[in-house]
Design a protein around this motif. Sequence first.
Motif, mmCIF file in Angstrom:
data_model
loop_
_atom_site.group_PDB
_atom_site.id
_atom_site.type_symbol
_atom_site.label_atom_id
_atom_site.label_comp_id
_atom_site.label_asym_id
_atom_site.label_seq_id
_atom_site.Cartn_x
_atom_site.Cartn_y
_atom_site.Cartn_z
ATOM 1 N N MET A 11 0.832 -1.201 0.000
ATOM 2 C CA MET A 11 0.000 0.000 0.000
ATOM 3 C C MET A 11 0.866 1.250 0.000
ATOM 4 O O MET A 11 0.545 2.226 -0.665
ATOM 5 C CB MET A 11 -0.943 -0.005 1.200
ATOM 6 N N VAL A 64 -9.806 4.021 3.289
ATOM 7 C CA VAL A 64 -9.180 3.158 2.287
ATOM 8 C C VAL A 64 -9.687 1.736 2.495
ATOM 9 O O VAL A 64 -9.630 1.195 3.603
ATOM 10 C CB VAL A 64 -7.643 3.181 2.401
ATOM 11 N N VAL A 100 -9.460 -2.244 0.857
ATOM 12 C CA VAL A 100 -8.821 -3.194 -0.055
ATOM 13 C C VAL A 100 -9.772 -4.377 -0.159
ATOM 14 O O VAL A 100 -10.016 -5.078 0.833
ATOM 15 C CB VAL A 100 -7.438 -3.644 0.472
ATOM 16 N N ASP A 130 -11.386 -2.708 5.400
ATOM 17 C CA ASP A 130 -10.605 -1.571 5.881
ATOM 18 C C ASP A 130 -9.120 -1.910 5.801
ATOM 19 O O ASP A 130 -8.690 -2.958 6.290
ATOM 20 C CB ASP A 130 -11.004 -1.250 7.316
ATOM 21 N N TRP A 131 -8.347 -1.025 5.210
ATOM 22 C CA TRP A 131 -6.928 -1.319 4.979
ATOM 23 C C TRP A 131 -6.156 -1.505 6.276
ATOM 24 O O TRP A 131 -5.142 -2.199 6.296
ATOM 25 C CB TRP A 131 -6.296 -0.273 4.075
ATOM 26 N N CYS A 134 -5.961 -4.989 7.052
ATOM 27 C CA CYS A 134 -5.131 -5.735 6.088
ATOM 28 C C CYS A 134 -3.636 -5.494 6.297
ATOM 29 O O CYS A 134 -2.817 -6.119 5.633
ATOM 30 C CB CYS A 134 -5.501 -5.336 4.658
ATOM 31 N N ALA A 176 0.504 -3.519 3.966
ATOM 32 C CA ALA A 176 -0.344 -4.524 3.329
ATOM 33 C C ALA A 176 0.175 -4.834 1.926
ATOM 34 O O ALA A 176 0.444 -3.926 1.143
ATOM 35 C CB ALA A 176 -1.787 -4.037 3.264
ATOM 36 N N LEU A 195 -0.436 -6.185 -1.751
ATOM 37 C CA LEU A 195 -1.553 -6.310 -2.675
ATOM 38 C C LEU A 195 -1.356 -7.521 -3.578
ATOM 39 O O LEU A 195 -0.230 -7.942 -3.840
ATOM 40 C CB LEU A 195 -1.687 -5.036 -3.500
ATOM 41 N N VAL A 208 -8.839 -1.411 -4.857
ATOM 42 C CA VAL A 208 -8.522 -0.497 -3.765
ATOM 43 C C VAL A 208 -9.383 0.748 -3.944
ATOM 44 O O VAL A 208 -9.392 1.365 -5.013
ATOM 45 C CB VAL A 208 -7.020 -0.124 -3.759
#
Length: 100
Positions: free
Chosen positions: A37, A68, A70, A74-75, A78, A83, A85, A91
Amino acid sequence: MHLTLEFGGGLELLLENSTKVHKVEVPPKDGEGKVTMKGLLSWVKANLIKERPEMFVKGDSVRPGVLVLVNDCDWELCGGLDAELEEKDVVVFISTLHGG
């Protein structure tokens, strides 16, 4: 890495053509096999944001008030900036701050 980026709550106005959905190819940073991220935010700032980047990022992260997600999660759950990807992740960036 192929990603879908969505911008809402006024953030789309900072982008070229004010387009809400962007299908992009984001390369991993040098020496890293994955896109994080933190790397994505840096890429977005350099490649998509056309005006007033301070409305989107603050330091290495998004500014307070930007939600945010993903893949609809909620990021922060993550891993936040760390995090990693995966191919074809979605996103979403939504500003929760509005003038009045």
